[in-house]
Enzyme design. Sequence first.
Site, PDB file in Angstrom:
ATOM      1  N   ASP A  49       0.825  -1.219   0.000  1.00 41.42           N
ATOM      2  CA  ASP A  49       0.000   0.000   0.000  1.00 41.42           C
ATOM      3  C   ASP A  49       0.861   1.272   0.000  1.00 41.42           C
ATOM      4  OD1 ASP A  49      -2.148  -1.800   0.373  1.00 41.42           O
ATOM      5  OD2 ASP A  49      -1.956  -1.662   2.549  1.00 41.42           O
ATOM      6  N   GLU A  81     -11.581   0.314  -3.191  1.00 40.02           N
ATOM      7  CA  GLU A  81     -10.745   0.857  -2.112  1.00 40.02           C
ATOM      8  C   GLU A  81      -9.573   1.614  -2.726  1.00 40.02           C
ATOM      9  OE1 GLU A  81      -9.462  -2.625   0.096  1.00 40.02           O
ATOM     10  OE2 GLU A  81      -8.195  -3.335  -1.533  1.00 40.02           O
TER      11      GLU A  81
HETATM   12  O1  FUB Z   1      -3.285  -3.544   3.432  1.00 39.25           O
HETATM   13  C1  FUB Z   1      -4.597  -3.806   3.826  1.00 39.25           C
HETATM   14  C2  FUB Z   1      -5.563  -3.423   2.763  1.00 39.25           C
HETATM   15  O2  FUB Z   1      -5.293  -4.157   1.580  1.00 39.25           O
HETATM   16  C3  FUB Z   1      -5.491  -1.995   2.312  1.00 39.25           C
HETATM   17  O3  FUB Z   1      -6.010  -1.072   3.211  1.00 39.25           O
HETATM   18  C4  FUB Z   1      -6.217  -2.123   1.022  1.00 39.25           C
HETATM   19  O4  FUB Z   1      -6.141  -1.002   0.194  1.00 39.25           O
HETATM   20  C5  FUB Z   1      -5.573  -3.357   0.440  1.00 39.25           C
HETATM   21  O5  FUB Z   1      -4.371  -3.080  -0.212  1.00 39.25           O
END
Ligand code: FUB
Length: 347
Positions: free
Chosen positions: A32, A242
């Site tokens: 991320d 997301e």
């Molecule tokens: O790293 C945990 C979660 O996985 C992140 O918050 C999302 O965006 C995905 O990459």
Amino acid sequence: MAITSCSQLSEKLNSSPDFLNPPLVSEIYTADPSAHVFNNRIYIYASHDIESGGIEDHSGNNFNMIDYHVLSMNLDGSDVTVHPVGLSVGDVTWAESKFWAPDAAYKNGTYYLYFPAKDANNIFRLGVATSSNPEGPFTPQPTPMQGSYSIDPAVFVDDDGSAYIYFGGIWGGQLQRWENGTYDENGSLKDLGVADDPAILPKMAKLKDDMLEFAEEVKSIEILDKSGNPILTKDLERRFFEAPWIHKHNGIYYLSYSTGDTHLIAYATSDNPYGPFIYQGVLNEPVQGWTNHHSTIKVGKKWFFFYHDTELSGKTHLRNVKFTTFKHNKDGSIDPIKTYFGNDWRF
Ligand code: FUB
């Protein structure tokens, strides 16, 4: 061993034909990446993946991270450094678990680290911590940002100094549980991906001058197709899942985001940081691993794309950060980035 020079980068490139780029570091698992240039150096605010024994499911049960290490490197990619722990979940009084994707910003001599975490009620909130150094250590505020929820904060500072926080993620990121304005554990059925309704939208708010609080009510950011219609829940290759990120190029705001279960980074453009954003296409094709999460920065005249995959571990919850370059075409469009040449890794 950290990769410390450009020549090492190209050696690694040649040795892994399935992957365009090598992992930035291998001492720890990182994911991320939110990259920024501070003091003539690139700082990467990343999740620190660990093995916690959580079983892979639709709620992100296998992502149980407990601290953040900032990574940094020179503008030419040399001298990659993994800094000591910048913030631990144990230092944050309100946070219980799940230090997911962070971001950072700088204003008036202070560096701000924005992060999601679950509170004692198992609800994701966004926190902020400050430091006089870009790599930390960071001192957290005693409470979550008021009015915050869900995951994946990304702070964009516009040319006039106004700062905006963008956030949200469905499924494990809980955004569907806030569709009616308050937390509902049963959430919205929209996130199941079958409805003809408009998809759940990412959220944003302007930040106050102190960068610690929202200056306004949280707003949804509309994502429309080129005919002006909302992207629908069932449109899995285009709907927001997301990882929202904003960058600005030639006066245009680019919102890029993950489509989750279709594993793409999509992008949409607007002439306003509040949108509406018009869907334009794919920014990054699927990487190896379930999640796809990214950021962009401009260094001199070049644009860099930071992302992660699972080259080091082959496991979705143990990821490694990488970067490559990309270009905006004359008409503002961006050709899809392809960083993985193995078999399509799709569920
Ligand atoms: O790293 C945990 C979660 O996985 C992140 O918050 C999302 O965006 C995905 O990459």
